[in-house]
Design a protein around this motif. Structure first.
Motif, PDB file in Angstrom:
ATOM      1  N   ARG A   1      19.083   1.931  -2.400  1.00  0.00           N
ATOM      2  CA  ARG A   1      18.555   2.955  -1.496  1.00  0.00           C
ATOM      3  C   ARG A   1      18.947   2.683  -0.047  1.00  0.00           C
ATOM      4  O   ARG A   1      19.322   3.591   0.689  1.00  0.00           O
ATOM      5  CB  ARG A   1      17.033   3.033  -1.637  1.00  0.00           C
ATOM      6  N   SER A   2      18.849   1.421   0.381  1.00  0.00           N
ATOM      7  CA  SER A   2      19.178   1.110   1.773  1.00  0.00           C
ATOM      8  C   SER A   2      20.670   1.258   2.061  1.00  0.00           C
ATOM      9  O   SER A   2      21.079   1.393   3.211  1.00  0.00           O
ATOM     10  CB  SER A   2      18.727  -0.314   2.109  1.00  0.00           C
ATOM     11  N   ALA A   3      21.492   1.235   0.995  1.00  0.00           N
ATOM     12  CA  ALA A   3      22.934   1.408   1.189  1.00  0.00           C
ATOM     13  C   ALA A   3      23.315   2.848   1.481  1.00  0.00           C
ATOM     14  O   ALA A   3      24.391   3.119   2.017  1.00  0.00           O
ATOM     15  CB  ALA A   3      23.681   0.917  -0.054  1.00  0.00           C
ATOM     16  N   ILE A   4      22.433   3.775   1.112  1.00  0.00           N
ATOM     17  CA  ILE A   4      22.730   5.197   1.299  1.00  0.00           C
ATOM     18  C   ILE A   4      22.569   5.570   2.765  1.00  0.00           C
ATOM     19  O   ILE A   4      21.525   5.319   3.376  1.00  0.00           O
ATOM     20  CB  ILE A   4      21.812   6.062   0.416  1.00  0.00           C
ATOM     21  N   LEU A   5      23.571   6.179   3.341  1.00  0.00           N
ATOM     22  CA  LEU A   5      23.565   6.553   4.757  1.00  0.00           C
ATOM     23  C   LEU A   5      22.875   7.906   4.908  1.00  0.00           C
ATOM     24  O   LEU A   5      23.499   8.920   5.245  1.00  0.00           O
ATOM     25  CB  LEU A   5      25.002   6.598   5.288  1.00  0.00           C
ATOM     26  N   SER A   6      21.574   7.935   4.646  1.00  0.00           N
ATOM     27  CA  SER A   6      20.843   9.198   4.609  1.00  0.00           C
ATOM     28  C   SER A   6      20.758   9.831   5.988  1.00  0.00           C
ATOM     29  O   SER A   6      20.840   9.165   7.023  1.00  0.00           O
ATOM     30  CB  SER A   6      19.437   8.980   4.046  1.00  0.00           C
ATOM     31  N   GLY A   7      20.612  11.150   5.994  1.00  0.00           N
ATOM     32  CA  GLY A   7      20.504  11.897   7.236  1.00  0.00           C
ATOM     33  C   GLY A   7      21.555  12.981   7.320  1.00  0.00           C
ATOM     34  O   GLY A   7      22.293  13.249   6.367  1.00  0.00           O
ATOM     35  N   VAL A   8      21.606  13.629   8.470  1.00  0.00           N
ATOM     36  CA  VAL A   8      22.567  14.700   8.717  1.00  0.00           C
ATOM     37  C   VAL A   8      23.726  14.138   9.534  1.00  0.00           C
ATOM     38  O   VAL A   8      23.520  13.506  10.584  1.00  0.00           O
ATOM     39  CB  VAL A   8      21.912  15.882   9.448  1.00  0.00           C
ATOM     40  N   HIS A   9      24.942  14.364   9.064  1.00  0.00           N
ATOM     41  CA  HIS A   9      26.126  13.784   9.699  1.00  0.00           C
ATOM     42  C   HIS A   9      27.177  14.867   9.947  1.00  0.00           C
ATOM     43  O   HIS A   9      27.163  15.924   9.317  1.00  0.00           O
ATOM     44  CB  HIS A   9      26.741  12.709   8.802  1.00  0.00           C
ATOM     45  N   PHE A  10      28.066  14.579  10.858  1.00  0.00           N
ATOM     46  CA  PHE A  10      29.268  15.389  11.073  1.00  0.00           C
ATOM     47  C   PHE A  10      30.431  14.520  10.633  1.00  0.00           C
ATOM     48  O   PHE A  10      30.795  13.567  11.324  1.00  0.00           O
ATOM     49  CB  PHE A  10      29.382  15.780  12.548  1.00  0.00           C
ATOM     50  N   MET A  11      30.977  14.804   9.445  1.00  0.00           N
ATOM     51  CA  MET A  11      32.005  13.926   8.898  1.00  0.00           C
ATOM     52  C   MET A  11      33.029  14.720   8.116  1.00  0.00           C
ATOM     53  O   MET A  11      32.809  15.889   7.762  1.00  0.00           O
ATOM     54  CB  MET A  11      31.385  12.842   8.012  1.00  0.00           C
ATOM     55  N   SER A  12      34.145  14.084   7.849  1.00  0.00           N
ATOM     56  CA  SER A  12      35.223  14.736   7.106  1.00  0.00           C
ATOM     57  C   SER A  12      34.941  14.691   5.616  1.00  0.00           C
ATOM     58  O   SER A  12      34.097  13.927   5.130  1.00  0.00           O
ATOM     59  CB  SER A  12      36.557  14.041   7.403  1.00  0.00           C
ATOM     60  N   GLY A  13      35.705  15.472   4.871  1.00  0.00           N
ATOM     61  CA  GLY A  13      35.584  15.445   3.428  1.00  0.00           C
ATOM     62  C   GLY A  13      35.917  14.089   2.852  1.00  0.00           C
ATOM     63  O   GLY A  13      35.255  13.620   1.913  1.00  0.00           O
ATOM     64  N   ASP A  14      36.947  13.425   3.379  1.00  0.00           N
ATOM     65  CA  ASP A  14      37.302  12.085   2.902  1.00  0.00           C
ATOM     66  C   ASP A  14      36.156  11.102   3.145  1.00  0.00           C
ATOM     67  O   ASP A  14      35.810  10.292   2.270  1.00  0.00           O
ATOM     68  CB  ASP A  14      38.564  11.586   3.603  1.00  0.00           C
ATOM     69  N   GLU A  15      35.566  11.160   4.329  1.00  0.00           N
ATOM     70  CA  GLU A  15      34.447  10.266   4.628  1.00  0.00           C
ATOM     71  C   GLU A  15      33.255  10.573   3.729  1.00  0.00           C
ATOM     72  O   GLU A  15      32.545   9.661   3.271  1.00  0.00           O
ATOM     73  CB  GLU A  15      34.057  10.397   6.099  1.00  0.00           C
ATOM     74  N   ALA A  16      33.042  11.852   3.448  1.00  0.00           N
ATOM     75  CA  ALA A  16      31.934  12.247   2.580  1.00  0.00           C
ATOM     76  C   ALA A  16      32.143  11.731   1.159  1.00  0.00           C
ATOM     77  O   ALA A  16      31.182  11.367   0.475  1.00  0.00           O
ATOM     78  CB  ALA A  16      31.782  13.767   2.582  1.00  0.00           C
TER      79      ALA A  16
END
Length: 390
Positions: A9-24
């Protein structure tokens, strides 16, 4: 490596992000429990590897840059049999190099995820520009008869979501699952919402003592439980045709029995992996069938058609393989014509033609890649089919 234990759970980068498809895709893999990634740098995939090269060591995972894509997928298969959730990512030339070991993954029923960020081809082609020309290779690139699951994201958010889904399907069916994205989706930046918790897809483990375990004896759903190296079970893994012990069996009867099961364990459960989206099809006379970035462009062409008085709608392929035959056939019973929009010279359009069984005309709007379609090009295709159907 991380100096202290990191929970899933702590490894998950939860929240709202502005990121590329590759990063996603990279974050989707981590959220799904991937802790091993092996790859070779290739445009336009490299951002996936770059992100995982620093994210995985933070959470106790492992990143390896291999000498080529053949070694990368081989390492992934080994990691999976070692008990890790594993992934690789590449683009067209590297995808070609992976085909032999893709077949090995199918034959050995090794769960893993392979991402192909498609670019212009054949050969080196257009390394930095978009295409969707690997779709048939995804289905039939390795030799022999087999079944495969391939998912096509159309946004960075979906790149995250479908990567998570890919890991779940790979464990459910013990099969390599492909994420077939493209350069534009891979490089576009958009809002991506990552939840605090992502459902875990546990590996199906043996329920019998080691002395009774047969590594390839299937459950009633045709999928065998998987014991990994070091867990106290005897395993024998080979690309040869094998019996339930995993030992080679060179008879035609054994081969037919095994290959049929490898196909049927997926083919018999379409409700578990078939995904598609329908937009404005309730009253549509013309349907546009598309996927990935081409589907997003198609929405602009549909809007132009609606303004011109042509009732058009979108059928977006999310699961490309196995192809949703029945859903497309039902679509053909509702509309007067179909337009297929894709960045190749007509690969998935052949599947559409096969699925509609001659009920309606199918018109292709495609080119070999290097740029995305314009809404006007899609509209022209809609107009052409509409005139044929009047």
């Amino acid at each position: 490596m991380s100096s202290s234990p990191v929970t899933r759970r702590s490894a998950i980068l939860s929240g709202v992000h502005f990121m590329s498809g590759d990063e996603a895709i990279a974050e989707g893999a981590i959220a799904a429990g991937c802790r091993f990634f092996a790859a070779y740098p290739i445009t336009p995939q490299s951002e996936i590897a770059e992100r995982l090269s620093w994210r995985l060591p933070q959470i106790g995972g492992m990143f390896i840059q291999m000498e080529d894509e053949i070694a990368a997928i081989a390492a992934v298969l080994g990691a999976s049999w070692g008990g890790m959730k594993a992934m690789t990512a590449t683009s067209g030339p590297g995808f070609s190099l992976m085909m032999e070991n893709l077949g090995l993954a199918v034959m050995t029923e090794t769960p893993c995820v392979i991402v192909d960020v498609q670019r212009g081809a054949p050969s080196t082609g257009l390394p930095t520009l978009v295409a969707q020309g690997d779709m048939m290779q995804a289905r039939w690139g390795s030799h022999g008869h087999y079944e495969i699951i391939a998912l096509c994201p159309a946004s960075p958010q979906e790149a995250f979501d479908l990567t998570v889904k890919a890991f779940a399907l790979s464990e459910r069916f013990r099969v390599p699952v492909l994420v077939m994205t493209d350069e534009v989706v891979g490089h576009m930046y958009e809002r991506v919402e990552i939840p605090k918790e992502v459902p875990e897809a546990p590996r199906r483990k043996p329920r019998v003592p080691p002395e009774e375990f047969l590594p390839f004896k299937p459950d009633p759903d045709l999928v065998p439980p998987m014991a990994c190296a070091g867990e106290g079970y005897r395993i024998h893994v080979t690309g040869l045709t094998h019996d339930e012990r995993g030992y080679p069996d060179m008879s035609a009867e054994a081969h037919d029995r095994l290959v049929r099961r490898l196909v049927d364990k997926i083919r018999l459960f379409p409700q578990e992996y078939t995904l598609y989206e329908e937009v404005q099809l309730e009253d549509a006379e013309i349907a546009v069938v598309s996927y990935g970035i081409s589907a997003r462009v198609s929405l602009g062409g549909i809007e132009l058609a609606r303004k011109a008085g042509i009732k058009a709608g979108l059928f977006r392929l999310i699961t490309a393989w196995p192809f949703p035959d029945e859903a497309v056939f039902r679509l053909a019973q509702k509309v007067k014509g179909i337009v297929v929009v894709e960045l190749n010279l007509g690969q998935m359009s052949r599947e559409v033609e096969r699925a509609v069984r001659g009920r309606v005309p199918v018109h292709g709007v495609y080119h070999a890649g290097g740029r995305i379609h314009t809404p006007e090009e899609v509209f022209q295709g809609i107009e052409e089919v509409y005139r044929q159907c009047r």
